[in-house]
Enzyme design. Structure first.
Site, PDB file in Angstrom:
ATOM      1  N   ASP A   1       0.892  -1.163   0.000  1.00 11.66           N
ATOM      2  CA  ASP A   1       0.000   0.000   0.000  1.00 11.66           C
ATOM      3  C   ASP A   1       0.927   1.210   0.000  1.00 11.66           C
ATOM      4  O   ASP A   1       1.604   1.476   0.999  1.00 11.66           O
ATOM      5  CB  ASP A   1      -0.894  -0.013   1.241  1.00 11.66           C
ATOM      6  CG  ASP A   1      -1.786   1.222   1.316  1.00 11.66           C
ATOM      7  OD1 ASP A   1      -1.610   2.141   0.478  1.00 11.66           O
ATOM      8  OD2 ASP A   1      -2.647   1.288   2.206  1.00 11.66           O
TER       9      ASP A   1
ATOM     10  N   TYR B   1      -6.592  15.562  -8.247  1.00 16.93           N
ATOM     11  CA  TYR B   1      -5.724  14.711  -9.079  1.00 16.93           C
ATOM     12  C   TYR B   1      -4.663  15.585  -9.752  1.00 16.93           C
ATOM     13  O   TYR B   1      -3.477  15.259  -9.753  1.00 16.93           O
ATOM     14  CB  TYR B   1      -6.587  13.994 -10.119  1.00 16.93           C
ATOM     15  CG  TYR B   1      -5.879  13.012 -11.019  1.00 16.93           C
ATOM     16  CD1 TYR B   1      -5.709  11.682 -10.634  1.00 16.93           C
ATOM     17  CD2 TYR B   1      -5.413  13.382 -12.280  1.00 16.93           C
ATOM     18  CE1 TYR B   1      -5.083  10.769 -11.481  1.00 16.93           C
ATOM     19  CE2 TYR B   1      -4.791  12.480 -13.121  1.00 16.93           C
ATOM     20  CZ  TYR B   1      -4.630  11.172 -12.719  1.00 16.93           C
ATOM     21  OH  TYR B   1      -4.007  10.268 -13.560  1.00 16.93           O
TER      22      TYR B   1
HETATM   23  P1  NAI Z   1      -5.412   1.250 -12.982  1.00 18.91           P
HETATM   24  O1  NAI Z   1      -6.519   1.596 -12.043  1.00 18.91           O
HETATM   25  O2  NAI Z   1      -5.688   0.308 -14.090  1.00 18.91           O
HETATM   26  O3  NAI Z   1      -4.160   0.706 -12.149  1.00 18.91           O
HETATM   27  C1  NAI Z   1      -3.717   1.371 -10.998  1.00 18.91           C
HETATM   28  C2  NAI Z   1      -3.165   0.329 -10.043  1.00 18.91           C
HETATM   29  O4  NAI Z   1      -2.704   1.020  -8.867  1.00 18.91           O
HETATM   30  C3  NAI Z   1      -4.228  -0.686  -9.580  1.00 18.91           C
HETATM   31  O5  NAI Z   1      -3.743  -1.996  -9.755  1.00 18.91           O
HETATM   32  C4  NAI Z   1      -4.442  -0.342  -8.123  1.00 18.91           C
HETATM   33  O6  NAI Z   1      -4.768  -1.460  -7.320  1.00 18.91           O
HETATM   34  C5  NAI Z   1      -3.080   0.245  -7.755  1.00 18.91           C
HETATM   35  N1  NAI Z   1      -3.161   1.076  -6.553  1.00 18.91           N
HETATM   36  C6  NAI Z   1      -4.045   2.059  -6.278  1.00 18.91           C
HETATM   37  N2  NAI Z   1      -3.841   2.542  -5.055  1.00 18.91           N
HETATM   38  C7  NAI Z   1      -2.795   1.848  -4.529  1.00 18.91           C
HETATM   39  C8  NAI Z   1      -2.117   1.882  -3.285  1.00 18.91           C
HETATM   40  N3  NAI Z   1      -2.478   2.725  -2.309  1.00 18.91           N
HETATM   41  N4  NAI Z   1      -1.077   1.054  -3.094  1.00 18.91           N
HETATM   42  C9  NAI Z   1      -0.706   0.174  -4.061  1.00 18.91           C
HETATM   43  N5  NAI Z   1      -1.329   0.078  -5.254  1.00 18.91           N
HETATM   44  C10 NAI Z   1      -2.353   0.906  -5.484  1.00 18.91           C
HETATM   45  O7  NAI Z   1      -4.872   2.650 -13.527  1.00 18.91           O
HETATM   46  P2  NAI Z   1      -3.962   3.041 -14.778  1.00 18.91           P
HETATM   47  O8  NAI Z   1      -4.816   3.780 -15.714  1.00 18.91           O
HETATM   48  O9  NAI Z   1      -3.165   1.904 -15.248  1.00 18.91           O
HETATM   49  O10 NAI Z   1      -3.012   4.131 -14.084  1.00 18.91           O
HETATM   50  C11 NAI Z   1      -1.642   3.908 -13.792  1.00 18.91           C
HETATM   51  C12 NAI Z   1      -0.990   5.255 -13.524  1.00 18.91           C
HETATM   52  O11 NAI Z   1      -1.050   6.046 -14.710  1.00 18.91           O
HETATM   53  C13 NAI Z   1      -1.667   6.083 -12.428  1.00 18.91           C
HETATM   54  O12 NAI Z   1      -0.684   6.746 -11.663  1.00 18.91           O
HETATM   55  C14 NAI Z   1      -2.496   7.077 -13.203  1.00 18.91           C
HETATM   56  O13 NAI Z   1      -2.768   8.245 -12.468  1.00 18.91           O
HETATM   57  C15 NAI Z   1      -1.596   7.316 -14.395  1.00 18.91           C
HETATM   58  N6  NAI Z   1      -2.299   7.835 -15.559  1.00 18.91           N
HETATM   59  C16 NAI Z   1      -3.293   7.102 -16.138  1.00 18.91           C
HETATM   60  C17 NAI Z   1      -3.958   7.617 -17.231  1.00 18.91           C
HETATM   61  C18 NAI Z   1      -5.059   6.863 -17.911  1.00 18.91           C
HETATM   62  O14 NAI Z   1      -5.741   7.475 -18.748  1.00 18.91           O
HETATM   63  N7  NAI Z   1      -5.286   5.584 -17.663  1.00 18.91           N
HETATM   64  C19 NAI Z   1      -3.633   8.938 -17.783  1.00 18.91           C
HETATM   65  C20 NAI Z   1      -2.559   9.611 -17.092  1.00 18.91           C
HETATM   66  C21 NAI Z   1      -1.929   9.060 -16.031  1.00 18.91           C
END
Ligand code: NAI
Length: 254
Positions: A65, A158
């Site tokens: 976490d 955010y």
């Molecule tokens: P996602 O929701 O598919 O994956 C995020 C992962 O982070 C999940 O597996 C979740 O369990 C984990 N997570 C969340 N809180 C946590 C915590 N406290 N401790 C450990 N793990 C935790 O999201 P996605 O889209 O793959 O995003 C990945 C990164 O990319 C994020 O930082 C997001 O802000 C960034 N991002 C995503 C964009 C998008 O359009 N998908 C655009 C710009 C940035």
């Protein structure tokens, strides 16, 4: 085209159970990297690690976490214990923001965004620096967003967190440039992941279409398009780049 070489590099990925993190873990492992995946989602994290080891790749999962400093420290300790010196720390774990104007955003939403998206990166960077200064160098890659490079209405908390990530990236890159440690950020626009599916589920068809059509490419990004750029960053081919934000947005902020 020759793929970026990440052979035998140990790459530690937070948020590697889903979306961009999982896709990047798959790509890097398939190119010969040793991948330590951390996530708070145990079931999905174990699933990704199992999928990779069954393919004969080097991967392992540890629950983490990122809002809990003890949990972060233990995650890095176990990663280094398992695969040895860490070459890249990919700080990717993140949460989204329920769209609303500031007056309608509960303070809890702000605190949740800062805790995961900014403080989490701070804790992970500190651990990465701790190990990299001992091992002689490395590369920290932070997942920011175009919401960290320009104003993004309706997701103020955010945006604040992601601007903070870029600030950290720049300052720490300068501090450790002489220590053979590089720090860069990756800034995607909307990418098709569970996070964005969740955001889109709150929109009607017209709102969804206008979100997609706002992009000059008239589409969302694909996770593999972000993973490919990260793989290049993980390779030695990016060796002169530090303190930089790589924007991957289909031209949205051009
Ligand atoms: P996602 O929701 O598919 O994956 C995020 C992962 O982070 C999940 O597996 C979740 O369990 C984990 N997570 C969340 N809180 C946590 C915590 N406290 N401790 C450990 N793990 C935790 O999201 P996605 O889209 O793959 O995003 C990945 C990164 O990319 C994020 O930082 C997001 O802000 C960034 N991002 C995503 C964009 C998008 O359009 N998908 C655009 C710009 C940035």
């Amino acid at each position: 085209m020759i793929a970026a070489d990440v052979t035998a590099k140990h790459i530690v990925i937070t948020g590697g159970a889903s979306g961009i993190g999982a896709e990047t873990a798959r790509l890097l492992a398939s190119r010969g990297a040793k991948v330590s995946i951390g996530d708070r989602n145990i079931e999905l994290g174990q699933q990704v690690a199992r999928e990779l080891t069954e393919l004969g790749y080097s991967a392992q999962f540890t629950v983490v976490d990122v809002t809990d400093v003890d949990s972060v420290n233990e995650f890095y300790r176990q990663a280094v214990n398992h695969f040895g010196d860490m070459h890249v720390a990919l700080n990717n774990a993140g949460v989204d923001h329920n769209p609303a104007r500031m007056l309608d955003v509960p303070d809890e939403e702000f605190h949740r965004n800062i805790a995961v998206n900014l403080t989490g990166v701070w804790y992970c960077m500190k651990q990465a620096l701790h190990y990299m200064t001992q091992s002689g160098g490395g590369h920290i890659i932070n997942l920011a967003s175009i919401a960290g490079t320009s104003g993004a209405p309706m997701i103020s908390a955010y945006g604040a967190a992601k601007h903070g990530v870029i600030g950290l990236t720049k300052s720490v890159a300068i501090e450790y440039a002489r220590s053979n440690i590089r720090v860069n950020a990756v800034c995607p626009s909307f990418v098709k992941t569970p996070m964005v599916e969740h955001v889109m589920s709150g929109l009607n068809d017209k709102q969804k279409a206008s979100l997609i059509n706002a992009n000059p490419m008239k589409r969302l990004g694909e996770p593999h398009e972000i993973a490919g750029a990260i793989a290049w960053l993980c390779s030695d081919e990016s060796s002169f780049m530090t303190g930089h934000s790589v924007v991957l947005d289909g031209g949205l902020t051009a």
